[in-house]
Scaffold this active site. Structure first.
Site, PDB file in Angstrom:
ATOM      1  N   HIS A  86      14.938   5.958  15.609  1.00  0.00           N
ATOM      2  CA  HIS A  86      15.150   4.694  16.323  1.00  0.00           C
ATOM      3  C   HIS A  86      13.906   4.351  17.120  1.00  0.00           C
ATOM      4  O   HIS A  86      13.373   5.189  17.851  1.00  0.00           O
ATOM      5  CB  HIS A  86      16.337   4.788  17.286  1.00  0.00           C
ATOM      6  CG  HIS A  86      16.532   3.516  18.064  1.00  0.00           C
ATOM      7  ND1 HIS A  86      17.203   2.435  17.547  1.00  0.00           N
ATOM      8  CD2 HIS A  86      16.098   3.138  19.294  1.00  0.00           C
ATOM      9  CE1 HIS A  86      17.185   1.449  18.427  1.00  0.00           C
ATOM     10  NE2 HIS A  86      16.518   1.853  19.499  1.00  0.00           N
ATOM     11  N   ASP A 167      29.499  -1.852  23.213  1.00  0.00           N
ATOM     12  CA  ASP A 167      28.058  -2.063  23.411  1.00  0.00           C
ATOM     13  C   ASP A 167      27.645  -3.449  22.934  1.00  0.00           C
ATOM     14  O   ASP A 167      26.804  -4.101  23.558  1.00  0.00           O
ATOM     15  CB  ASP A 167      27.250  -1.004  22.673  1.00  0.00           C
ATOM     16  CG  ASP A 167      25.759  -1.287  22.760  1.00  0.00           C
ATOM     17  OD1 ASP A 167      25.221  -1.216  23.879  1.00  0.00           O
ATOM     18  OD2 ASP A 167      25.153  -1.623  21.738  1.00  0.00           O
ATOM     19  N   ARG A 174      24.194  -8.466  29.041  1.00  0.00           N
ATOM     20  CA  ARG A 174      23.003  -8.042  29.784  1.00  0.00           C
ATOM     21  C   ARG A 174      21.847  -8.997  29.562  1.00  0.00           C
ATOM     22  O   ARG A 174      21.047  -9.255  30.459  1.00  0.00           O
ATOM     23  CB  ARG A 174      22.598  -6.619  29.364  1.00  0.00           C
ATOM     24  CG  ARG A 174      23.503  -5.529  29.918  1.00  0.00           C
ATOM     25  CD  ARG A 174      23.277  -4.209  29.210  1.00  0.00           C
ATOM     26  NE  ARG A 174      21.887  -3.827  29.225  1.00  0.00           N
ATOM     27  CZ  ARG A 174      21.263  -3.209  28.225  1.00  0.00           C
ATOM     28  NH1 ARG A 174      21.926  -2.925  27.120  1.00  0.00           N
ATOM     29  NH2 ARG A 174      19.995  -2.877  28.327  1.00  0.00           N
ATOM     30  N   SER A 189      23.204   2.269  25.544  1.00  0.00           N
ATOM     31  CA  SER A 189      23.337   1.295  24.450  1.00  0.00           C
ATOM     32  C   SER A 189      22.792   1.879  23.150  1.00  0.00           C
ATOM     33  O   SER A 189      23.458   1.849  22.108  1.00  0.00           O
ATOM     34  CB  SER A 189      22.586   0.006  24.818  1.00  0.00           C
ATOM     35  OG  SER A 189      22.562  -0.897  23.731  1.00  0.00           O
ATOM     36  N   LYS A 193      25.369   3.961  19.821  1.00  0.00           N
ATOM     37  CA  LYS A 193      25.378   3.580  18.398  1.00  0.00           C
ATOM     38  C   LYS A 193      24.862   4.721  17.524  1.00  0.00           C
ATOM     39  O   LYS A 193      25.400   4.976  16.443  1.00  0.00           O
ATOM     40  CB  LYS A 193      24.522   2.324  18.190  1.00  0.00           C
ATOM     41  CG  LYS A 193      25.084   1.068  18.846  1.00  0.00           C
ATOM     42  CD  LYS A 193      24.357  -0.188  18.408  1.00  0.00           C
ATOM     43  CE  LYS A 193      22.977  -0.301  18.998  1.00  0.00           C
ATOM     44  NZ  LYS A 193      22.956  -0.804  20.365  1.00  0.00           N
TER      45      LYS A 193
END
Length: 430
Positions: A86, A167, A174, A189, A193
């Site tokens: 990620h 989320d 947000r 967040s 996931k």
């Protein structure tokens, strides 16, 4: 049915600087997902967290509650280990595209559930959708077939709506309440996931610099440490690399343009910084999967990674041989002086590319496949007055003016020779 807590009490508790308990957190996330806690109440709680922070235990419980709000994927039946990557997002960051097929060469499944771009940072799915026929939305069965022993072993696709739905609601909130820049909320967040996704191991690419979410090393280090802790506590082997995003990654920024550059890397060429980061992340993923000695350089050179790429694209309906879209109009940008290119600011280039049509200002806005920027000089290069240093691409030439405005101050030519930072700044692991 009577609720276990009252939202106002939970907000007041955090507003006054207190630690939220596990039951309070579990209730507020569940109640928000069910619609009992309203957006304005969650906005107030997010701001209280932004101002007062959370400790490690609170962040872990908040993340667990978001995971519990939806389904979890299970890759245990694949018959092979899984590894994922990620990135926190940057400019020219196309690394997922060559990385996933490269790691899959070694029999490790790569479930790369990705997103779309917003603002100046590009989205992996937007890039791949510039390939004719390619599909981002797959069913769970399609994902499993692509990752299985009869598939390429890698998939890049949209995350299903069932993963951490709390989320998804909170992320949108947000964005409109100025509570994005908050380490506990960012870390939970991302990790909710990724943990729900069910991967065995995870490598985090935490960007640092003007074009990144985290502008300075200390903030990036705090975020990386928090995410590594969350992953490790959840039983996911997690490592983070802090990487430079002061200048764009590679020489092409946009959607189809970044696919072009990714294919160059898979063909054994491409810019050095893109190659170096791809190889470094591949080594981390393979090491976590029990193959620390895999020769990833060779898999790029001998075409095996390219073969996996073609198979992966075809299995999602794409044509790997199709011509990629080109923008209708181009505009060259020339050096105003002779000397050394001292600064090519990643944020300036990212905003310019966005204004050309490569990015979106709001969720759901269409992007241009061919829009973006080609770069012909990087910091440290000698340039002469009148030399072409950039080409802007768009289908709407009226966009050129605002793109050029974004570049003002982002290109600095002088006499000093800047030190080119290594693309990898630090490694964080437990």
């Amino acid at each position: 049915m009577a609720e276990q807590f009252d939202a106002v009490d939970v907000i007041r508790h955090k507003r006054d600087g207190n630690k939220l308990g596990a039951e309070e957190i579990a209730w507020v996330i569940d109640a928000y997902t069910r619609g009992v806690v309203k957006d304005e109440q969650m906005s107030a709680l997010a701001m209280a967290i932004f101002l007062n922070g959370m400790d490690r235990e609170e962040i872990a419980q908040w993340t667990a509650a978001m995971i519990a709000s939806g389904e979890r994927m299970d890759f245990s039946g694949l018959g092979r280990k899984t590894a994922d990557k990620h990135s926190t997002g940057g400019v020219g960051d196309k690394i997922t595209l060559p990385l996933a097929p490269l790691v899959a060469v070694y029999g490790v499944a790569v479930p790369q559930l990705s997103g779309r771009g917003l603002g100046h940072t590009g989205g992996t799915l937007d890039k791949l959708e510039s390939i004719p026929g390619w599909r981002a939305n797959l069913s769970n069965d399609e994902i499993m077939r692509q990752l299985g022993l009869d598939g390429p072993g890698a998939v890049i696709c949209a995350a299903g709506s069932g993963l951490a739905p709390a989320d998804k609601k909170l992320y949108a909130l947000r964005d409109t309440t100025s509570t994005v820049d908050c380490v506990p909320l960012i870390a939970s967040s991302i990790m909710s996931k990724k943990i729900a996704e069910g991967t065995d191991s995870l490598v985090l690419d935490v960007k640092v610099g003007s074009g990144a979410f985290m502008k300075d090393l200390d903030a990036a280090r705090e975020l990386a440490n928090t995410m590594v802790d969350l992953g490790s506590d959840a039983g996911v082997h997690t490592v983070a690399l802090l990487t430079d995003m002061s200048t764009p990654l590679g020489l092409k920024v946009g959607n189809a343009l970044e696919v072009e550059e990714s294919i160059e890397v898979l063909a054994g060429g491409g810019p050095r910084d893109v190659i170096d980061l791809t190889l470094a992340l591949a080594r981390e993923m393979l090491s976590a999967a029990g193959q620390p000695d895999a020769d990833v350089d060779e898999a790029l050179r001998d075409g095996r990674a390219m073969d996996k790429w073609r198979e992966m694209i075809e299995m999602q309906g794409g044509d790997p041989d199709a011509d990629l879209p080109r923008a209708a109009d181009t505009l060259d940008v020339y050096a105003q002086d002779s000397g050394t290119l001292e600064v090519l600011d990643a944020l300036a280039v990212g905003v310019a590319s966005w204004r050309l049509g490569a990015g979106r200002a709001f969720q759901g806005e269409a992007v241009q496949a061919g829009a973006g920027i080609e770069i012909f000089a990087k910091p440290g290069d000698r340039v002469r007055e009148g030399q072409k240093i950039m080409t802007l691409h768009t289908d709407e030439p009226e966009r050129f003016g605002r793109a050029l405005e974004a570049l003002e101050g982002g290109i600095v030519i002088g006499e000093s020779k800047p030190q080119r930072p290594n693309v990898i700044l630090e490694r964080i692991a437990r």
